[in-house]
Design an enzyme around this catalytic site. Structure first.
Site, PDB file in Angstrom:
ATOM      1  CB  VAL A 130     -55.143  16.749 -63.854  1.00 43.28           C
ATOM      2  CG1 VAL A 130     -56.461  17.150 -64.385  1.00 43.28           C
ATOM      3  CG2 VAL A 130     -55.093  16.169 -62.532  1.00 43.28           C
ATOM      4  CG  HIS A 156     -61.268  17.470 -66.959  1.00 43.25           C
ATOM      5  ND1 HIS A 156     -61.625  16.364 -66.565  1.00 43.25           N
ATOM      6  CD2 HIS A 156     -62.410  18.047 -67.649  1.00 43.25           C
ATOM      7  CE1 HIS A 156     -62.983  15.801 -66.914  1.00 43.25           C
ATOM      8  NE2 HIS A 156     -63.204  17.130 -67.801  1.00 43.25           N
ATOM      9  CB  CYS A 228     -49.370  39.845 -58.218  1.00 42.08           C
ATOM     10  SG  CYS A 228     -50.797  38.940 -59.250  1.00 42.08           S
ATOM     11  N   GLY A 271     -60.784   3.552 -69.916  1.00 46.53           N
ATOM     12  CA  GLY A 271     -60.377   3.779 -68.374  1.00 46.53           C
ATOM     13  C   GLY A 271     -61.401   4.895 -67.994  1.00 46.53           C
ATOM     14  CG  ASN A 297     -64.368   1.800 -67.673  1.00 46.16           C
ATOM     15  OD1 ASN A 297     -63.452   2.311 -66.942  1.00 46.16           O
ATOM     16  ND2 ASN A 297     -65.525   1.936 -67.121  1.00 46.16           N
ATOM     17  N   GLY A 299     -66.327  -2.106 -65.107  1.00 44.90           N
ATOM     18  CA  GLY A 299     -67.544  -1.719 -64.427  1.00 44.90           C
ATOM     19  C   GLY A 299     -68.474  -0.668 -65.095  1.00 44.90           C
TER      20      GLY A 299
END
Length: 363
Positions: A130, A156, A228, A271, A297, A299
Site C-alpha cells: 500500500v 489491498h 459531508c 517478496g 522469496n 523463508g
C-alpha cells in the site's frame, strides 16, 4: 464478530526451508522464466524492505511482532464511542507515521521491475503493498499516469488516499493537513520530529509505535469530512483507501486480478508469503489454469509444498538487475530509460537487529 488475522499455517512454518540456490543459478532460472514475456507479477511486502519499509514477517515466516493486534474494519468504522476511540488511536499513530511512507523512495528491485514493465516483459503487476513505490518507480519512465494506473493493480489499496464512510475521497496529504489543523499540539510534535530526525519507529502499514511514550489518544481530534458538512451532515469516520482485516476487496479489484492472471502466460511471485487469501487464491487460479509459476522469496510461504510452484529462496536485490540485463540484452544498454532504471533505486533496509516490541494499529 470473529475475524482471523491472515497467517501461514504452523505446518508450513515447521517444514524444512527450501534449499537456497546460488546467485548464478537463480539468475539463470528467473531469466529463462521471463524471457518469453507476457508475465504477470504479484509482489508483497518483501519487495519494499530495501526502501526502509519493514515487512510483516521475518525470514522464518512468522510475524516480527508477537503482540500483533491490528485494528479491524468493524472496529475502525463503528459509529459508537468505542469506534471513536479506535479512530483516535489509529489516526494519531498513522498521522505520525505516514510521512516516512510518503517520503520513501523506490529501491533497486522496484526500479528493475519497472524496466521489465516498461519493456513489455511484465505488462501487468499486482501488488499487495500500500506504499505506492511501484508507481513511483514506473513514473521514472515516459509512461503516462493513465498507463501507470492500468499497469499496476493495488490489491489491498493505498495509504495515499483517504475515504470517508459516505465515499468522499481525498488525497492523503490534504487529510494530513486537516489533522494538523485540528491537532496543533501534535503538529508541533511532528515538526520537532522532522527537525531532529528522531522519527518514532514506523511499522510496515504506515503507523508508529508510541505506547512506550505514555501517550493518551483521548485528546486527538479526527475532523469531520468537509464534503459531508456541505451535505448538512457531520461525519468523522474516515479510513485510508485500503483493505483492513475483516474487510473484503471490491468485486472490481477481484475480477481484475483474475483477468490479469488469465491474460498472462505465467505468474511470478516476489517478496510475498501469500498469507492473505486474496493473494493465495490468485496462485490457486493460476495453477487451475495450468500456467507456470515461479516464486522469489526468502523463508516459508503458503505455497511451499505445491508441486507446480518452483521457488527460489533468495533476495530479489541480489539477482534482479542481472536478470533484466539477460532478458533485455543490448536494449539494457542502448535504451537510456532502461539504463537509467538499472542504475536507480536505493538499498536501505531496516537494520538486521531491528525488533518490533509494540503492537501495530492498522490492517
Amino acid at each position: 464478530m470473529r475475524v482471523s488475522v491472515p497467517n501461514i499455517p504452523a505446518s508450513f512454518l515447521s517444514r524444512t526451508t527450501t534449499p537456497q540456490v546460488s546467485v548464478t543459478e537463480a539468475v539463470d532460472k528467473l531469466s529463462a522464466f521471463l524471457s518469453s514475456g507476457n508475465v504477470t507479477l504479484l509482489t508483497g511486502a518483501g519487495v519494499s524492505v530495501d526502501s526502509g519499509i519493514r515487512a510483516y514477517r521475518g525470514q522464518d515466516g512468522r510475524y516480527t511482532n508477537p503482540n500483533y493486534k491490528p485494528i479491524l474494519y468493524h472496529e475502525l468504522t463503528a459509529d459508537t464511542e468505542k469506534g471513536r476511540a479506535f479512530r483516535q488511536r489509529y489516526w494519531l499513530r498513522s498521522y505520525l507515521g505516514y510521512p516516512s511512507v510518503r517520503d520513501a523512495l523506490p529501491n533497486t528491485t522496484h526500479c528493475a521491475l519497472s524496466a521489465l514493465q516498461y519493456s513489455g516483459i511484465i505488462p501487468r503487476l499486482i501488488t499487495q503493498n500500500v506504499d505506492g513505490l511501484h508507481h513511483k518507480a514506473l513514473a521514472m519512465t515516459p509512461s503516462s499516469p493513465v498507463k501507470v494506473h492500468q499497469s499496476i493493480l493495488e490489491l489491498h489499496g493505498t495509504l495515499h488516499r483517504v475515504r470517508c464512510k459516505h465515499g468522499h475521497l481525498v488525497d492523503r496529504n490534504a487529510f494530513q493537513e486537516w489533522l494538523s489543523i485540528a491537532n496543533p499540539q501534535w503538529k508541533a510534535f511532528a515538526d520537532e520530529v522532522e527537525r531532529t530526525g528522531n522519527q518514532p519507529r514506523t511499522n510496515p502499514d504506515g503507523d508508529v509505535a508510541i505506547e512506550h511514550l505514555g501517550i493518551s489518544y483521548e485528546t486527538f481530534v479526527v475532523p469531520d469530512c468537509p464534503s459531508c458538512l456541505m451535505e448538512n451532515r457531520t461525519n468523522n469516520v474516515h479510513k485510508p483507501d485500503l483493505i483492513f482485516f475483516g474487510e473484503s476487496i471490491t468485486e472490481h479489484v477481484r475480477q481484475r486480478s483474475y483477468r490479469d492472471v488469465e491474460t498472462a502466460d505465467r505468474l511470478l511471485l516476489m517478496g510475498t508469503t501469500l498469507a492473505t487469501y486474496s493473494a493465495f487464491r490468485l496462485l490457486k487460479h493460476t495453477l487451475e489454469l495450468q500456467k507456470p509459476v515461479l516464486m522469489v522469496n526468502i523463508g516459508p510461504s503458503r505455497s511451499d509444498g505445491l508441486e507446480k510452484v518452483e521457488k527460489l529462496d533468495i533476495a530479489s536485490r541480489s539477482i534482479i538487475r542481472q536478470v533484466v540485463r539477460n532478458v533485455l540484452g543490448t536494449r539494457a544498454t542502448e535504451d537510456p530509460i532502461i539504463e537509467k532504471l538499472l542504475n536507480s533505486g536505493i538499498s536501505k533496509p531496516p537494520s538486521a537487529d531491528d525488533d518490533d516490541r509494540y503492537p501495530r494499529a492498522t490492517g
